[in-house]
Design a protein around this motif. Structure first.
Motif, PDB file in Angstrom:
ATOM      1  N   PRO A   1       0.830  -1.200   0.000  1.00  0.00           N
ATOM      2  CA  PRO A   1       0.000   0.000   0.000  1.00  0.00           C
ATOM      3  C   PRO A   1       0.869   1.257   0.000  1.00  0.00           C
ATOM      4  O   PRO A   1       1.992   1.247   0.520  1.00  0.00           O
ATOM      5  CB  PRO A   1      -0.798  -0.131   1.306  1.00  0.00           C
ATOM      6  CG  PRO A   1      -0.747  -1.590   1.633  1.00  0.00           C
ATOM      7  CD  PRO A   1       0.588  -2.062   1.157  1.00  0.00           C
ATOM      8  N   PRO A   2       0.404   2.352  -0.619  1.00  0.00           N
ATOM      9  CA  PRO A   2      -0.961   2.482  -1.125  1.00  0.00           C
ATOM     10  C   PRO A   2      -1.139   2.179  -2.609  1.00  0.00           C
ATOM     11  O   PRO A   2      -2.266   2.121  -3.067  1.00  0.00           O
ATOM     12  CB  PRO A   2      -1.265   3.965  -0.857  1.00  0.00           C
ATOM     13  CG  PRO A   2       0.068   4.627  -1.016  1.00  0.00           C
ATOM     14  CD  PRO A   2       1.096   3.662  -0.527  1.00  0.00           C
ATOM     15  N   ALA A   3      -0.063   1.989  -3.372  1.00  0.00           N
ATOM     16  CA  ALA A   3      -0.248   1.902  -4.830  1.00  0.00           C
ATOM     17  C   ALA A   3       0.801   1.018  -5.488  1.00  0.00           C
ATOM     18  O   ALA A   3       1.248   1.321  -6.594  1.00  0.00           O
ATOM     19  CB  ALA A   3      -0.211   3.297  -5.448  1.00  0.00           C
ATOM     20  N   SER A   4       1.199  -0.081  -4.868  1.00  0.00           N
ATOM     21  CA  SER A   4       2.250  -0.921  -5.449  1.00  0.00           C
ATOM     22  C   SER A   4       1.926  -2.390  -5.239  1.00  0.00           C
ATOM     23  O   SER A   4       1.210  -2.761  -4.295  1.00  0.00           O
ATOM     24  CB  SER A   4       3.617  -0.615  -4.820  1.00  0.00           C
ATOM     25  OG  SER A   4       3.993   0.718  -5.038  1.00  0.00           O
ATOM     26  N   LEU A   5       2.490  -3.208  -6.133  1.00  0.00           N
ATOM     27  CA  LEU A   5       2.425  -4.665  -6.032  1.00  0.00           C
ATOM     28  C   LEU A   5       3.835  -5.212  -6.173  1.00  0.00           C
ATOM     29  O   LEU A   5       4.664  -4.661  -6.905  1.00  0.00           O
ATOM     30  CB  LEU A   5       1.534  -5.266  -7.114  1.00  0.00           C
ATOM     31  CG  LEU A   5       0.046  -4.897  -7.108  1.00  0.00           C
ATOM     32  CD1 LEU A   5      -0.646  -5.494  -8.315  1.00  0.00           C
ATOM     33  CD2 LEU A   5      -0.625  -5.371  -5.824  1.00  0.00           C
ATOM     34  N   VAL A   6       4.120  -6.299  -5.485  1.00  0.00           N
ATOM     35  CA  VAL A   6       5.392  -7.002  -5.587  1.00  0.00           C
ATOM     36  C   VAL A   6       5.095  -8.432  -6.003  1.00  0.00           C
ATOM     37  O   VAL A   6       4.276  -9.111  -5.368  1.00  0.00           O
ATOM     38  CB  VAL A   6       6.169  -6.975  -4.255  1.00  0.00           C
ATOM     39  CG1 VAL A   6       7.477  -7.738  -4.395  1.00  0.00           C
ATOM     40  CG2 VAL A   6       6.446  -5.556  -3.827  1.00  0.00           C
ATOM     41  N   ILE A   7       5.758  -8.892  -7.064  1.00  0.00           N
ATOM     42  CA  ILE A   7       5.484 -10.208  -7.646  1.00  0.00           C
ATOM     43  C   ILE A   7       6.795 -10.980  -7.714  1.00  0.00           C
ATOM     44  O   ILE A   7       7.797 -10.472  -8.230  1.00  0.00           O
ATOM     45  CB  ILE A   7       4.870 -10.078  -9.050  1.00  0.00           C
ATOM     46  CG1 ILE A   7       3.637  -9.168  -9.011  1.00  0.00           C
ATOM     47  CG2 ILE A   7       4.510 -11.436  -9.626  1.00  0.00           C
ATOM     48  CD1 ILE A   7       3.092  -8.818 -10.382  1.00  0.00           C
ATOM     49  N   ASP A   8       6.790 -12.192  -7.201  1.00  0.00           N
ATOM     50  CA  ASP A   8       7.946 -13.077  -7.321  1.00  0.00           C
ATOM     51  C   ASP A   8       7.809 -13.846  -8.633  1.00  0.00           C
ATOM     52  O   ASP A   8       6.967 -14.735  -8.774  1.00  0.00           O
ATOM     53  CB  ASP A   8       7.996 -14.044  -6.136  1.00  0.00           C
ATOM     54  CG  ASP A   8       9.337 -14.754  -6.036  1.00  0.00           C
ATOM     55  OD1 ASP A   8       9.982 -14.924  -7.085  1.00  0.00           O
ATOM     56  OD2 ASP A   8       9.731 -15.139  -4.926  1.00  0.00           O
TER      57      ASP A   8
END
Length: 551
Positions: A103-110
């Motif tokens: 939050p507030p505006a991010s994603l983390v992807i493995d």
């Protein structure tokens, strides 16, 4: 074993573009989302047209209206933005099952072991950009071996570290010169828009496996997720790039700037692990009712609740769950939302037990310009064991069980807790201790069962207890006929006792350093019935004390 690969997705205009997807104003109209920051109203998110007009995040709304009179604004809805980010997390599950929100505006992807399914990392980023363009969202992506490096590339790739002060930095200008600073800006001040990212620019956001240092070394130190005041302090010392920091001794950096700076640097370089913790998929127990016309009366909200409780109850029963906390959301026609949360003393799926509590909270919600959607969510649930039907031979047992049914008490606790808070309602349970003041445990009534039968005490215990208070009487094991307590002269009419209580030798209790105590029930001529004890003395001198009253 393949290199660990992390993808960071940043949605810099998430708040504004979420609303633009719903309202769709003219494309060239400047639009911003306004948030309350302390006692000020500031811009929290802008569209591209607003940025080109010279506006910026965290700018006061009054200044923004003066610079851009045609600005369209809407109030920020943080809960709706968080829910929208959760929706994007589920969308990102197409690229990898290991997705976490920032939050507030991010994603983390493995992405470890997943990029080849899309033709490689470059093709995967191309797919991400096409999907976000279809969704009407702006996105910046970065791929690296660590979470910190991917975060830095997504936000700062292609940006060189500048000097500590800049003539175009409007936050460093005086208020009187900001109008002139606005004319010096490029695309953010009305100039041409930046070019669409090319394949070469996209490749700059992808750090090759094992090449983390070379990818982030030229980036500014702000890319290490550091506070603004720390970035400014480092800039004044000439440490403006990550490469400048990486060449400094770790011990000296930690002593001067704290452990946080070294930790962020080690996380970005991969020297300290930073796992990706995806949110567990959970079942949503939520129902909503969209209204054809906005409503504003309490009776209309209650009617909507009545229509929502039945399907919510069916969802809970189908999964064998009971609602422990409920949230009532009333979405207004201007894009804002009023909500109320409440807790139940026992998990339940019965509408009749949830409705009285919701009716109490519905009156607290401001309808504003009208409510056009009502949503009811059971966001905390617990398993509920179904009751087995019993035969006619057990009718008497059923009748006794109905008389001892705790449901009425639980409903009362829930209704009182909705007003004053469930944590403020307590009940006492017997404790495993022979010390009088430790004979009971105070538990929250909403999260504990009714008290079991209390064990019988050797002698009656007073209903009122307090810390021992000194009694002015001769220090002898037998109480004198007259003594003084709380400034009053007391005359002994009757004595019952003694009951000897020894301290818990395995604990060092400061309140029991007076040694063994002999407790007496003392009835005075004035009508007082007190609980006095004589302390035989240990670390504290012997004497008489009063610890309770029988009424």
């Amino acid at each position: 074993m393949p290199h660990r690969r992390i993808l960071s997705l940043w949605f810099p205009r998430l708040g504004a573009e979420r609303i633009l997807r719903l309202e769709r104003p003219p494309e060239d109209a400047p639009f911003a989302v306004v948030a309350d920051l302390g006692n000020a109203q500031v811009l929290s998110s802008l569209n591209v047209a607003a940025s080109r007009a010279g506006l910026r995040r965290d700018q006061p709304l009054a200044d923004a209206n003066a610079m851009c009179p045609a600005l369209l604004t809407r109030w920020q809805n943080p809960r709706a933005e968080a829910a929208f980010l959760s929706v994007l997390r589920r969308w990102a599950g197409k690229f990898s099952p290991w997705v976490a929100e920032e939050p507030p505006a991010s994603l983390v992807i493995d992405l470890t072991g997943c990029a080849h399914l899309f033709g490689g990392e470059d093709a995967l980023l191309d797919q991400v950009e096409r999907d976000c363009a279809d969704l009407g969202l702006s996105v910046a992506a970065g791929v690296a071996d660590t979470v910190g490096a991917a975060w830095a590339l997504a936000r700062y790739a292609g940006r060189a570290a500048g000097p500590d002060r800049s003539g175009d930095a409007i936050d460093q200008e005086a208020y009187a010169t900001r109008s002139r600073a606005a004319k010096r800006r490029n695309w953010e001040r009305g100039g041409p828009a930046p070019a669409i990212p090319t394949a070469k620019a996209r490749a700059a956001r992808i750090a090759p496996p094992g090449g983390t240092y070379g990818a982030i070394a030229p980036l500014p130190v702000a890319a290490l997720r550091l506070p603004g005041d720390l970035v400014a302090e480092l800039g004044r010392l000439g440490l403006r790039r990550i490469g400048d920091l990486a060449g400094q001794p770790r011990a000296g950096l930690a002593r001067r700037f704290g452990r946080h700076l070294v930790q962020r640097l080690d996380q970005a370089m991969g020297a300290e692990p930073e796992p990706v913790s995806p949110a567990a998929p959970d079942t949503q127990f939520a129902v909503r009712l969209t209204l054809p016309e906005p409503i504003g009366l309490e009776a209309d909200v209650l009617a909507a609740i009545d229509r929502l409780l039945v399907p919510l109850s069916d969802k809970l029963r189908a999964k064998g769950r009971g609602a422990r906390r409920l949230r009532l959301e009333c979405h207004r026609s201007d894009g804002t939302m009023g909500f109320a949360e409440l807790g139940l003393a026992r998990p339940t799926a019965e509408p009749d037990r949830m409705r009285p509590l919701l009716a109490m909270k519905a009156a607290e919600i401001d309808a504003g310009f009208g409510i056009d959607m009502v949503r009811l969510l059971a966001h905390v649930t617990e398993p509920v064991s179904p009751r087995q039907h019993r035969g006619h031979s057990d009718a008497a047992d059923d009748a006794r069980a109905r008389q001892a049914d705790p449901a009425p008490l639980d409903d009362l606790v829930g209704r009182i807790g909705a007003r004053i808070g469930l944590d403020r309602i307590t009940r006492h349970h017997p404790a495993d201790s022979h010390i009088p003041e430790k004979g009971a445990r105070v538990l929250a009534a909403a999260w504990s069962e009714p008290a079991p039968p209390w064990p019988a005490a050797p002698t009656p215990r007073p209903p009122f207890l307090w810390p021992p208070e000194p009694v002015n009487a001769p220090a002898a094991p037998r109480l004198a006929e007259h003594f003084r307590w709380r400034g009053r002269h007391m005359e002994v009419a009757a004595l019952t006792g003694p009951e000897r209580i020894a301290p818990e030798w395995w604990l060092d209790d400061p309140n029991w350093r007076s040694g063994v105590r002999d407790y007496w029930q003392v009835r005075c001529a004035s009508g007082d019935c007190l609980w006095l004890f004589f302390a035989h003395g240990a670390e504290i001198s012997a004497g008489w004390y009063c610890q309770g009253s029988f009424g």
